[in-house]
Write an enzyme that holds these catalytic residues in place. Structure first.
Site, PDB file in Angstrom:
ATOM      1  CG  ASP A   1      -6.287  -2.543   6.631  1.00  0.00           C
ATOM      2  OD1 ASP A   1      -7.237  -3.092   6.021  1.00  0.00           O
ATOM      3  OD2 ASP A   1      -6.116  -1.702   5.695  1.00  0.00           O
TER       4      ASP A   1
ATOM      5  CG  HIS B   1      -1.129  -9.148   2.139  1.00  0.00           C
ATOM      6  ND1 HIS B   1      -2.721  -8.973   2.575  1.00  0.00           N
ATOM      7  CD2 HIS B   1      -1.408  -8.356   0.969  1.00  0.00           C
ATOM      8  CE1 HIS B   1      -3.316  -8.252   1.806  1.00  0.00           C
ATOM      9  NE2 HIS B   1      -2.482  -7.915   0.613  1.00  0.00           N
TER      10      HIS B   1
ATOM     11  CG  ASP C   1     -12.213  -6.621   2.090  1.00  0.00           C
ATOM     12  OD1 ASP C   1     -12.494  -5.449   2.195  1.00  0.00           O
ATOM     13  OD2 ASP C   1     -11.146  -7.088   2.825  1.00  0.00           O
TER      14      ASP C   1
END
Length: 1537
Positions: free
Chosen positions: A531, A534, A632
Site C-alpha cells: 500500500d 511510492h 481508489d
C-alpha cells in the site's frame, strides 16, 4: 530438473563500462540462465562481477555479494565468448555490479525473478498472465463463518485470485488502511463468544487454494499506523514528533494556530469579519485569507524560528574584539563572509553566528573603542539583512500555506465533485490537522509552553498523507523538506507517519514490530500488495520483503505506483522485486486509449518472429495487473455508463497480462464503495437469487455471467500460449482485440462496443461498419449484451452493498455463426490463394455488447503450416507443437538439410552465403533490392540474415523487408532460384529451400515474415556448422569472434564466371575443374582472393598480388584451406616476370609489375605455408607453369614451360641481387591516366653497402601506400603522395625473413641453392645467402634506428629528426624527410624478422606508435604531429589543397586496419621477452583493441572489417566495407594469442 540445452532459456546481459542500469527493468523466470558477457569497453580487462544472488542452499542476504567465476568455453584467445552465469531458481530481486580489482564499481543493475504460483490439489502452476483478481474490502465480509458464501461470488465469477484489504484491527476512522494493531486478527470477524485467529484465516486461504484453485493476497501498510494505535502512544519515537524531528516545530505552531482559528470560526466568532462557519463563496475565502495574514501569522511569528538574535550576537562579538580574540581559521569554514549556524533544535532565535567567520570578516583598524563600535555596526547591519532574508523566505512559505489551505477548502466544501462537507465544526475542521494533540483544549499561548516540555513534545506526532508532484524517492517528513510548513500535504488525519530512520538501530521497536507483521502476512497469504508504495522508504520495504520472502520464497508482490515516471517506477520494481504493477482502465478517457493500454501492457505483435532460446536480455516494462476498476477510482457507472461495464471489462480481459476488478463492479454498484465509510456487507452467492434481492447475487446479477465467460477466456488464452496481441480501433466506440497463438495459429477476436456515454442521453449510430477477419471462423466463443429488464430501479440498501437490478447480461456461448443474434451475415471474401478473409456484418452490436470469435487458418493453410513446422523441427523442438508430417513430401525434403550441406565446398559456401552486387552481376544476377529502402549487401543468405538480425529482437514488422515479404513472393523466389540454377549440391540446397517455400506461399501474408525468417535462420546456422567443419581445428574450437573472422575467408574466396588466376600445372594434384560457362570446355576453377568488397570483388580489379599475400596466411592457412592456398601461390609463381610478381593480376595477361613489395609478401607466404602446413616444404618441388619464362616473351601456353617452385624463388632473388630495371609495357595514359612518364620506370635492387632491397623513384609508389595524385586543380596529378622510394622498412624486414628462411631450408637440404652468382663491377661474384642475411642483421638498426642523440655517429641527418626512439619508415628516400616520418610499417618488419630489433628499442618504438598512431580500429598511416597529416579521406573532394584533393591523403593519416594486426603481434612478441607482467598488460591491451573489431564485425551488415576508417575510427564512405587483409591480420593476432 535441468532442461536440455536447446530448450533452456538463456539471456545474455552485456556489461559496458559506466553503464548503470538501476532504472532499467530486466524480468526473468525461474529456470532461466542469466549470462554476463563483456561489452567492447571491458574486453581485455580483468573484470570482476559481483552479485547478491545466493549460492544453492544459502540464505539471501541483500548486502552479501559474491564474485562470479568466468567460463571460457573456447579457451582464452579473446574475451568475446567468456561469460559468468546465474542459474535462476528463486524468486526475488537480485543486484549485480562489476568493476576491476582497484575500481569496485563501473556499473551494475538488478534482475527481477518472477515467483511461481501453484493452486489446486495437484499444485499446478498458475501463470501470472492467467491471473484474474478481485478486491474485497475485508470489513464488508462480516464474520469469518460467512466468508465462504461471500467469497464464492469471486469463484463463480471466474476469478482465481482474491485481494483482501487488511484483516487487522482497524483504527478509529474505520479506514481499511488505517490499522490500530498490525499483529492481531480483527475481533470484528469473530462471533460473540468466539475468537478466531490467524491460523483460522490460514485454513480458509489454503481451502481456497486447493479446492477453489484460488490464490489469496493481502495488503501490507508500512507507512503509517492509526492515530489511536496503543503502541504508538507507548513508543512515540516510532513517529515524527517534535523531539526527534525538531524541524517540524514551526509547522506544529502553524497547525495549532489554524486549529484555534477553526474553533473560532465554528463558534461564529469570525462572522462579523465576513467568515461564517458555512463557507460557500469567494468572499468567504478572501475573509479567510485576511484572517490568516492579519491575525494568525503576526501572532505566531514563524520567522523567529529561522533568525538570529542580533543584539545578543553583536554583544558577544564586541566582547571578543575587546579581548583581542583572533579567529580560528579552521572553524571559519574558509568562505568569505558571515556564516550562520542553524539551530537543529529549532527554537525561536536559536540560530547562531559563527564568531570565527565574523572575526575574519570584520577586522577593526585598531583596538580603540571607536573602531570596535564601527565593526559591531557592520556586523549588526549584516545580521539585520540576513534576518530580513529569512523573513522573506518564510513569507513565501506562508503564501504557499495560504494557497494550500484555501485550495483544500475549495475542494472539500465548494467543488461540485468534492465531498461538500458543509459548515466548519470541530469534527469537520477548516482543514485536516497535521499533528496529533492528545491533550484537553486550551489556549494557543498555553500550548506554546509545551515547546519547552520534552515529555509533552514527544506526543505531537505528524500525520501521514501524500504530496502532489513530489519526488517519491524523498521522504517529505525529513529535515530539508518544508511540506508540513507550506501545508502541501494532503493529509490523512487518521494515521501517523512512521519514522524508521536509516535502519533497525534507529528505531528498534518499530522495525521489530513491522517485521513480525510482515512475517504473519507472508505465512498465511501467497502475496502482498504494497500500500502507498511510492511513499514507503525503499530501504524499509526492502528489509520487510526480504523477511517476507524468507517465510514464503514464491511471494507474489504487487503495488500501485504514482511516481509519474516509468524510470522511477523501475527503481521501486527493481529494488523491491515487485512482480506486477496495478494499471487502471479507468485512466482511459475513451475507447481508443483503453485499446492502447491493452497493446501497451503485454504480448508480442501478431506474426512476431521466433526468438532464439539464447538471446540478449532485453529491458521490459513492469508486468501489469490491469484492473477495470480499483477501490481508489471513481465509480465507472457515474463517469461513463452502466452499459460500458461489460465491453470495457472485455477489453481488459483480452490483455496479455494479469487482469481483475473490485467487488461491486460486476454487480453494477452505481457509486464508489468507500474504503473509509462503507460498513455494509457484500451479498452472498446464490445461483438462483432473484434480481431484486439485495443480500444475495447470482448469474442474473449485473454482468456476472458475462464476467465469468470473460475470465474463463482470459485464463484459457494465457494458459494455451495466445501470446500475440493486435488491437484494432474499428470506429470511435468499437475496439477489436485479437489474441493469437504463434504455434497453432488459432486466434480469438473480441469485438467490444463501448458505451463511455450514456445511450439515454447520447445518440449512438446504428451503422456499425463491417469487419474483415482473416482466417476461418470456427465458432462464436461468446456473444453478450447488457440489457434492461423489469426489476425496479436501484435503491441503496441499508445492510448490503447492492447493485442496479434494472440491468442484466444476455449471453450465449459457443454459438455457430448461423445462430448468432449479433452477426447478420458472414461471407468469405478471399483476396488470393493465401488470404482467406471473412466479412462480418453486424445487426445487434449495440452499445454495451461484445462478441468473441474463435478463428483458425483456412484448412489448407493450417495443414501447410503444420507441414512446414514439421520440417523446421529438425532444427529446434519449439516447432513440434502444431506440426504434422507431409504424406507425400518432395524427395529433397526427405534428407536432413545438414546432409545436403555436408556436400558443399567452401567455394560453394561463398555462393550460398555471400557474393556482393559486382560478383553476382558477373553471373548475370544481382543483389535483391527492397523497394523504398535499399539493396541487400549480399545476394547470399548473409545479406538477409544481417538485416533480419536487426528486425527480429524488436519484432519490427513494419520494416520495408517485412512489407516486401507480405506483398509478394519475389524475395522467396529470389532466394531459392539463384541456387537452383547452380550445379550439384548447391542446386539441391536451392531445391530444399524451394520446397520449404512452396509451403510458405500458401500461408496468410501476415505470417510470411516470421516463417521466412525461421527457414532462413535454420538454413544459415546449418550452413555455418558445415562451413566450420571444413576448417582447421583452431577455427572449429575458436570463439565466436574467431569464427566470424574465419567467415571472411568464405566471404573473400570464391570462383567467378571468369577465372582471375592463370592455370597451374596439370601435374599438381587436387586442382578443381569445371565445364566453363562461357566456352563449354573443361577448365580449372581455383578460388581467388578478393581484395575487398564491394570495390575489389570482380573482374580485373578482384585480384591483387600484394593484398592476396598479406591476407593469405590469416584467411587461408590459419583457417586450414591449405590446398587452395597452394594453388594461389603456384598461380602467382607462374606469372613471375622481371623477378617480380604482379600488383594487379589481370588474369596474368594484363598484369602490372609496378610494385616492389608483392614478391616479398609472396615469399613470406611460401615460408608460412612450409611452417604451418603438414609436409608444407613439399610445395617447393611443385611444378610451376611459367607464363613469362623470359621478361620479353609473349605469354606461354599452360604446360609449355614448367619448373619447380624452388627455381622460381631462386630467380626472384637472383634478379633482385642483379638489379631490376625496366619500363612497364604499354606505358602511357591508356594504362594509367594519372601517372607521369618517369613513373612507368620500375627499379628494384639490393644495395651492396647494406643488403637492403631498394628502388622506386619519386614518380611512382611501389609499396602498399600507393596513392597517385589525380587533381589537375590542386596540381598533384601524377605525383605519388607516398613514393616511399629507397628501402622501405617492411620490404627490408620481409627480405630478411626470406633470406633467413632460405638459409634454414638449405641447411636441411630442402632448397638446392646457397646463394646467387651476380655480375658486379665488371666481374662475377657469388653472394652467399648466409652473408646477405648477416649483412642485413648488421645494417638494420645502424641505418633505421632514430636515437635522437645529436652525437650518434650513425645519424646522417640530425636536422631531420623530429621524433626520437622510433624506426625510420624508409632509408635513402629521394626526399630524406620521408625517411624520418613515423608510420606503422616498421611493425611489419618486427613480426616477420624480429631478430633485427633490440628489445629495448623495439619496445620504446612500439610505445610511441601506440600513443601516436593507434586508433579505435586502425593505425594512423602518418604521425598526427606531421604537417601533412589529415585523417579524413574524401576521394570525391577536388579543391586547391595539394595535400587533400582527390583523396591525396589516402595514406597520410586515415586509420588503416590491417597494420593493427602487425602492431599487436609485435607488441605480444616483444612483451613476452620482457617478462610475465609486461606480457599480461599487453594481453589486456590486445584484447581491448580487438573487442572493438569484434563489435564492428557483429554490427556490420557486411559482416566484415573495413579497409580503413577516418580519424578516431569514424566511418569512411570511400572505404571498402570489408577488406581481406583487415580480417586476416586480426585473425592472425588471435592465432598468436
Amino acid at each position: 530438473m535441468m532442461l536440455p540445452q536447446h530448450l533452456k532459456q538463456i539471456r545474455v546481459l552485456m556489461l559496458n563500462e559506466k553503464e548503470n542500469l538501476e532504472r532499467t527493468l530486466f524480468r526473468l523466470e525461474q529456470g532461466f540462465e542469466l549470462q554476463f558477457r563483456l561489452g567492447p569497453s571491458l574486453q581485455g580487462r580483468r573484470v570482476i562481477v559481483h552479485t547478491n544472488y545466493p549460492l544453492d542452499g544459502q540464505k539471501f542476504i541483500r548486502n552479501n555479494f559474491r564474485v562470479l567465476a568466468w567460463n571460457y568455453p573456447t579457451g582464452r584467445e579473446d574475451d568475446s565468448d567468456k561469460y559468468c552465469s546465474l542459474e535462476l531458481k528463486i524468486a526475488g530481486s537480485y543486484q549485480y555490479y562489476f568493476g576491476y580489482a582497484d575500481v569496485e564499481r563501473l556499473g551494475g543493475g538488478y534482475v527481477v525473478v518472477d515467483p511461481i504460483l501453484r493452486v489446486g490439489a495437484d499444485n499446478h502452476v498458475l501463470l501470472l498472465d492467467c491471473v484474474t483478481i478481485q478486491t474485497y474490502l475485508s470489513k464488508c465480509l462480516g464474520r469469518l463463518d460467512d466468508w465462504p458464501d461471500r467469497l464464492r461470488v469471486a469463484k463463480e465469477s471466474g476469478y482465481n485470485m482474491i485481494h483482501f484489504t487488511p484483516l487487522q484491527t482497524l483504527g478509529e476512522s474505520r479506514s481499511c488502511y488505517s490499522l490500530a494493531d498490525q499483529l492481531t486478527f480483527s475481533l470484528e470477524f469473530s462471533p460473540d463468544g468466539k475468537s478466531y485467529t490467524w491460523e483460522d484465516v490460514g485454513r480458509l486461504v489454503e481451502k481456497l487454494r486447493t479446492e477453489w484453485n484460488m490464490v489469496s493476497i493481502t495488503d501490507v501498510v508500512y507507512n503509517h499506523t492509526a492515530a489511536n494505535s496503543v503502541w504508538i502512544k507507548e513508543h512515540p519515537e516510532c513517529g515524527y514528533n517534535l523531539m526527534n524531528s525538531p524541524h517540524l516545530r514551526p509547522a506544529w505552531v502553524l497547525d495549532r494556530a489554524i486549529w484555534h482559528l477553526t474553533t473560532r470560526v465554528a463558534d461564529g466568532r469570525y462572522k462579523e469579519k465576513g467568515l461564517p462557519s458555512d463557507i460557500t463563496n469567494e468572499s468567504h475565502l478572501n475573509a479567510l485569507r485576511r484572517a490568516l495574514w492579519e491575525d494568525i501569522f503576526p501572532q505566531i511569528k514563524l520567522w523567529e524560528f529561522y533568525q538570529v538574535n542580533v543584539e545578543n550576537a553583536v554583544e558577544k562579538f564586541r566582547v571578543l574584539l575587546q579581548n583581542g580574540t583572533k579567529p580560528d581559521h579552521s572553524k571559519a569554514e574558509g568562505n568569505k563572509g558571515i556564516e550562520i549556524i542553524q539551530d537543529l533544535q529549532c527554537y525561536r532565535y536559536g540560530n547562531r553566528v559563527n564568531m570565527d567567520s565574523a572575526l575574519e570578516t570584520f577586522v577593526p583598524h585598531s583596538s580603540s573603542p571607536q573602531h570596535i563600535d564601527e565593526c559591531c555596526g557592520w556586523l549588526k547591519q549584516k545580521l539585520t539583512e540576513m534576518n530580513e532574508e529569512q523573513y522573506h523566505i518564510i513569507h513565501q512559505h506562508q503564501e504557499q500555506a495560504v494557497n494550500c489551505v484555501v485550495g483544500n477548502i475549495v475542494y472539500e466544501r465548494l467543488a461540485g465533485h468534492g465531498p461538500k462537507l458543509g459548515p466548519v465544526t470541530r469534527k469537520e475542521p477548516l482543514v485536516t490537522r497535521y499533528f496529533t494533540f492528545p491533550f484537553e483544549e486550551m489556549t494557543l499561548e498555553q500550548e506554546m509552553e509545551f515547546l519547552n516540555q520534552p515529555d509533552k513534545m514527544c506526543h505531537f506526532l505528524a500525520h501521514n498523507g501524500w504530496v502532489m508532484g513530489d519526488d517519491p524517492l524523498r521522504n517529505f517528513a525529513e529535515p530539508g523538506s518544508n511540506v508540513y510548513l507550506r501545508r502541501e500535504l494532503i493529509c490523512w488525519g487518521d494515521s501517523v507517519k512512521l519514522r524508521y530512520g536509516k535502519g533497525p538501530e534507529d528505531c528498534p521497536y518499530l522495525w521489530e514490530h513491522m517485521q513480525k507483521y510482515t512475517e504473519i502476512t507472508a505465512k498465511y497469504f501467497h502475496g502482498v500488495r504494497l500500500d502507498n508504495c511510492h511513499s514507503t522508504p525503499l530501504h524499509v520495504a526492502e528489509f520487510m520483503l526480504d523477511a517476507a520472502r524468507e517465510v514464503r520464497p514464491n511471494l507474489y508482490v504487487i503495488a500501485e505506483l504514482f511516481t509519474g515516471s516509468e524510470l522511477i517506477d523501475n527503481v521501486f520494481v527493481n529494488r523491491l522485486g515487485i512482480n506486477s504493477l496495478i494499471r487502471e482502465a479507468m485512466s482511459a478517457g475513451d475507447s481508443h486509449e483503453e485499446g492502447r493500454l491493452v497493446y501497451r501492457y503485454g504480448g508480442e505483435p501478431v506474426g512476431a518472429f521466433v526468438q532464439p532460446s539464447l538471446r540478449p536480455l532485453m529491458p521490459s516494462i513492469a508486468h501489469a495487473m490491469f484492473l477495470d476498476v480499483t477501490h481508489d477510482n471513481e465509480c465507472p457507472i457515474q463517469l461513463r455508463s452502466a452499459l460500458d461495464s461489460l465491453p470495457s471489462s472485455a477489453i481488459v480481459s483480452m490483455a496479455c497480462c494479469a487482469t481483475g476488478s473490485t467487488r461491486g463492479y460486476d454487480e453494477l454498484v452505481p457509486h464508489q464503495i468507500s474504503v473509509v465509510k462503507e460498513e455494509r456487507f457484500y451479498p452472498k452467492w446464490n445461483p438462483s437469487s432473484a434480481p431484486i434481492s439485495t443480500g444475495e447475487v447470482g448469474f442474473q446479477s449485473g454482468i456476472i455471467a458475462g464476467k465469468l465467460a470473460l475470465n474463463k477466456l482470459h485464463q484459457e488464452l494465457a494458459a494455451q500460449g495466445f501470446s500475440q496481441v493486435y488491437v484494432d480501433q474499428v470506429d470511435t466506440d468499437i475496439v477489436a482485440v485479437t489474441r493469437h497463438c504463434p504455434s497453432t495459429h488459432q486466434s480469438v477476436v473480441t469485438v467490444c462496443r463501448t458505451a463511455f456515454k450514456n445511450p439515454k442521453t447520447h445518440q449512438y449510430s446504428n451503422n456499425v461498419p463491417p469487419m474483415f477477419i482473416p482466417g476461418k471462423i470456427e465458432e462464436i466463443v461468446l456473444e453478450a449484451r447488457t440489457v434492461e429488464r423489469e426489476a425496479g430501479s436501484y435503491k441503496k440498501d441499508e445492510k448490503y452493498i447492492n447493485g442496479m437490478p434494472e440491468y442484466t447480461v444476455e449471453i450465449k456461448e459457443h454459438v455457430p455463426m448461423v445462430k448468432s443474434a449479433v452477426v447478420k451475415h458472414a461471407g468469405v471474401t478471399s483476396k488470393d490463394r493465401s488470404e482467406f478473409v471473412q466479412e462480418i456484418q453486424f445487426q445487434k452490436l449495440t452499445p454495451g455488447s461484445i462478441i468473441a470469435f474463435r478463428v483458425c487458418l483456412d484448412p489448407k493453410a493450417q495443414k501447410l503450416v503444420g507441414m512446414l513446422r514439421f520440417y523446421l523441427s529438425q532444427f529446434s523442438p519449439k516447432y513440434r507443437r502444431g506440426s504434422v508430417p507431409d504424406e507425400n513430401p518432395q524427395e529433397v525434403l526427405q534428407k536432413p538439410l545438414a546432409q545436403l550441406m555436408s556436400k558443399l565446398t567452401l567455394a560453394d559456401m561463398n555462393i550460398l552465403l555471400f557474393r556482393c552486387e559486382a560478383e553476382e552481376q558477373e553471373d548475370g544476377g544481382g543483389c535483391y533490392s527492397i523497394p523504398g529502402w535499399e539493396g541487400l549487401k549480399y545476394s547470399g543468405l548473409q545479406g538477409l540474415i544481417s538485416v533480419l538480425a536487426d528486425i527480429r529482437p524488436t519484432n519490427d514488422l513494419g520494416h520495408p523487408l517485412c512489407a516486401n515479404l507480405r506483398e509478394g513472393d519475389w524475395l522467396i523466389d529470389f532466394v531459392s532460384n539463384r541456387l537452383k540454377h547452380r550445379d550439384g549440391p548447391l542446386a539441391q540446397v536451392g531445391q530444399w529451400l524451394g520446397a520449404m517455400f512452396d509451403y510458405l506461399r500458401h500461408f496468410p501474408r501476415y505470417l510470411i515474415p516470421c516463417y521466412f525468417d525461421a527457414i532462413l535462420v535454420s538454413t544459415y546456422t546449418t550452413a555455418l556448422d558445415a562451413t566450420f567443419k571444413l576448417m582447421s581445428s583452431f577455427i572449429q574450437r575458436g570463439s565466436t569472434f574467431v569464427r566470424h573472422l574465419a567467415l571472411g575467408s568464405v566471404q573473400m574466396c570464391g570462383v567467378g564466371r571468369f577465372p582471375p588466376l592463370p592455370p597451374i600445372s596439370t601435374k599438381v594434384q587436387d586442382v578443381p575443374y569445371r565445364i566453363s560457362p562461357i566456352t563449354g570446355e573443361k577448365e580449372q576453377c581455383c578460388v581467388s582472393l578478393a581484395a575487398g568488397l564491394p570495390h575489389f570483388s570482380a573482374g580485373i580489379f578482384r585480384c591483387w598480388g600484394r593484398d592476396t599475400f598479406i591476407a593469405l596466411r590469416g584467411l587461408m592457412l590459419i583457417t586450414g584451406r591449405h590446398t587452395e592456398a597452394r594453388n594461389i601461390i603456384l598461380a602467382f609463381a607462374g606469372t613471375l616476370r622481371h623477378g617480380l610478381i604482379p600488383n594487379l593480376m589481370g588474369e596474368g595477361r594484363n598484369a602490372r609489375y609496378n610494385c616492389r613489395d608483392a614478391v616479398w609478401w609472396w615469399l613470406q607466404c611460401i615460408q608460412d605455408y612450409t611452417n604451418l602446413v603438414p609436409e608444407g616444404h613439399e610445395i617447393l618441388r611443385c611444378p610451376v607453369t611459367r607464363m613469362y619464362p623470359t621478361d620479353d616473351c609473349e605469354p606461354c601456353k599452360p604446360g609449355e614451360v614448367e619448373q619447380p617452385l624452388y627455381d622460381v624463388i631462386q630467380e626472384a632473388l637472383q634478379r633482385h641481387l642483379e638489379g631490376i630495371s625496366f619500363r612497364e609495357r604499354n606505358a602511357g595514359p591508356k594504362m594509367d591516366r594519372n601517372m607521369r612518364d618517369e613513373g612507368f620506370n620500375v627499379v628494384a635492387k639490393v644495395d651492396p653497402a647494406t643488403g637492403f632491397v631498394t628502388g622506386g623513384n619519386r614518380f611512382n609508389c611501389g609499396t602498399w601506400m600507393d596513392k597517385m595524385g589525380e587533381s589537375d586543380r590542386a596540381r598533384n596529378k601524377g605525383i605519388p603522395a607516398t613514393p616511399r622510394d629507397g628501402a622501405a622498412v617492411e620490404i627490408v624486414g620481409l627480405s630478411k625473413s626470406a633470406v633467413r628462411w632460405l638459409v634454414e631450408l638449405q641447411s636441411k637440404e630442402l632448397f638446392p641453392y646457397d646463394g646467387v652468382k651476380v655480375h658486379r663491377d665488371g666481374k662475377d661474384v657469388f653472394i652467399l645467402y648466409t652473408e646477405w642475411n648477416k649483412q642485413l642483421q648488421e645494417s638494420f638498426e645502424v641505418e633505421f634506428w632514430v636515437s635522437g642523440d645529436s652525437q650518434d655517429p650513425n645519424e646522417k641527418h640530425p636536422d631531420l629528426v623530429h621524433k626520437k626512439g622510433i624506426y625510420k619508415d624508409s632509408y635513402g628516400a629521394s626526399n630524406p624527410w620521408c625517411d624520418y616520418q613515423l608510420r606503422p610499417n616498421f611493425t611489419i618488419a618486427m613480426v616477420v624478422a624480429p631478430e633485427l630489433f633490440t628489445l629495448e628499442r623495439a619496445w620504446k618504438s612500439l610505445e610511441i606508435a601506440e600513443k601516436k598512431l593507434l586508433g579505435p580500429l586502425g593505425m594512423k598511416t602518418l604521425d598526427p604531429d606531421d604537417m601533412v597529416y589529415c585523417g579524413v579521406y574524401d576521394n570525391a573532394l577536388d579543391n586547391d589543397n595539394y595535400n587533400l584533393a582527390k583523396g591525396f591523403n589516402y595514406h597520410q593519416g586515415p586509420e588503416w586496419l590491417w597494420p593493427v594486426g602487425y602492431f599487436l603481434r609485435a607488441k605480444l612478441y616483444f612483451a613476452k621477452r620482457l617478462g610475465e607482467e609486461t606480457y599480461s598488460k599487453t594481453v589486456i591491451l590486445v584484447k581491448n583493441v580487438l573487442s572493438r573489431h569484434c563489435t564492428h564485425l557483429e554490427r556490420s551488415l557486411w559482416k566484415g572489417l573495413p579497409e580503413l576508417t577516418n580519424e578516431n575510427g569514424q566511418h569512411c564512405p570511400f572505404s571498402c566495407e570489408t577488406q581481406a587483409w583487415s580480417l586476416a591480420t586480426v585473425l592472425e593476432v588471435l592465432h598468436d594469442l
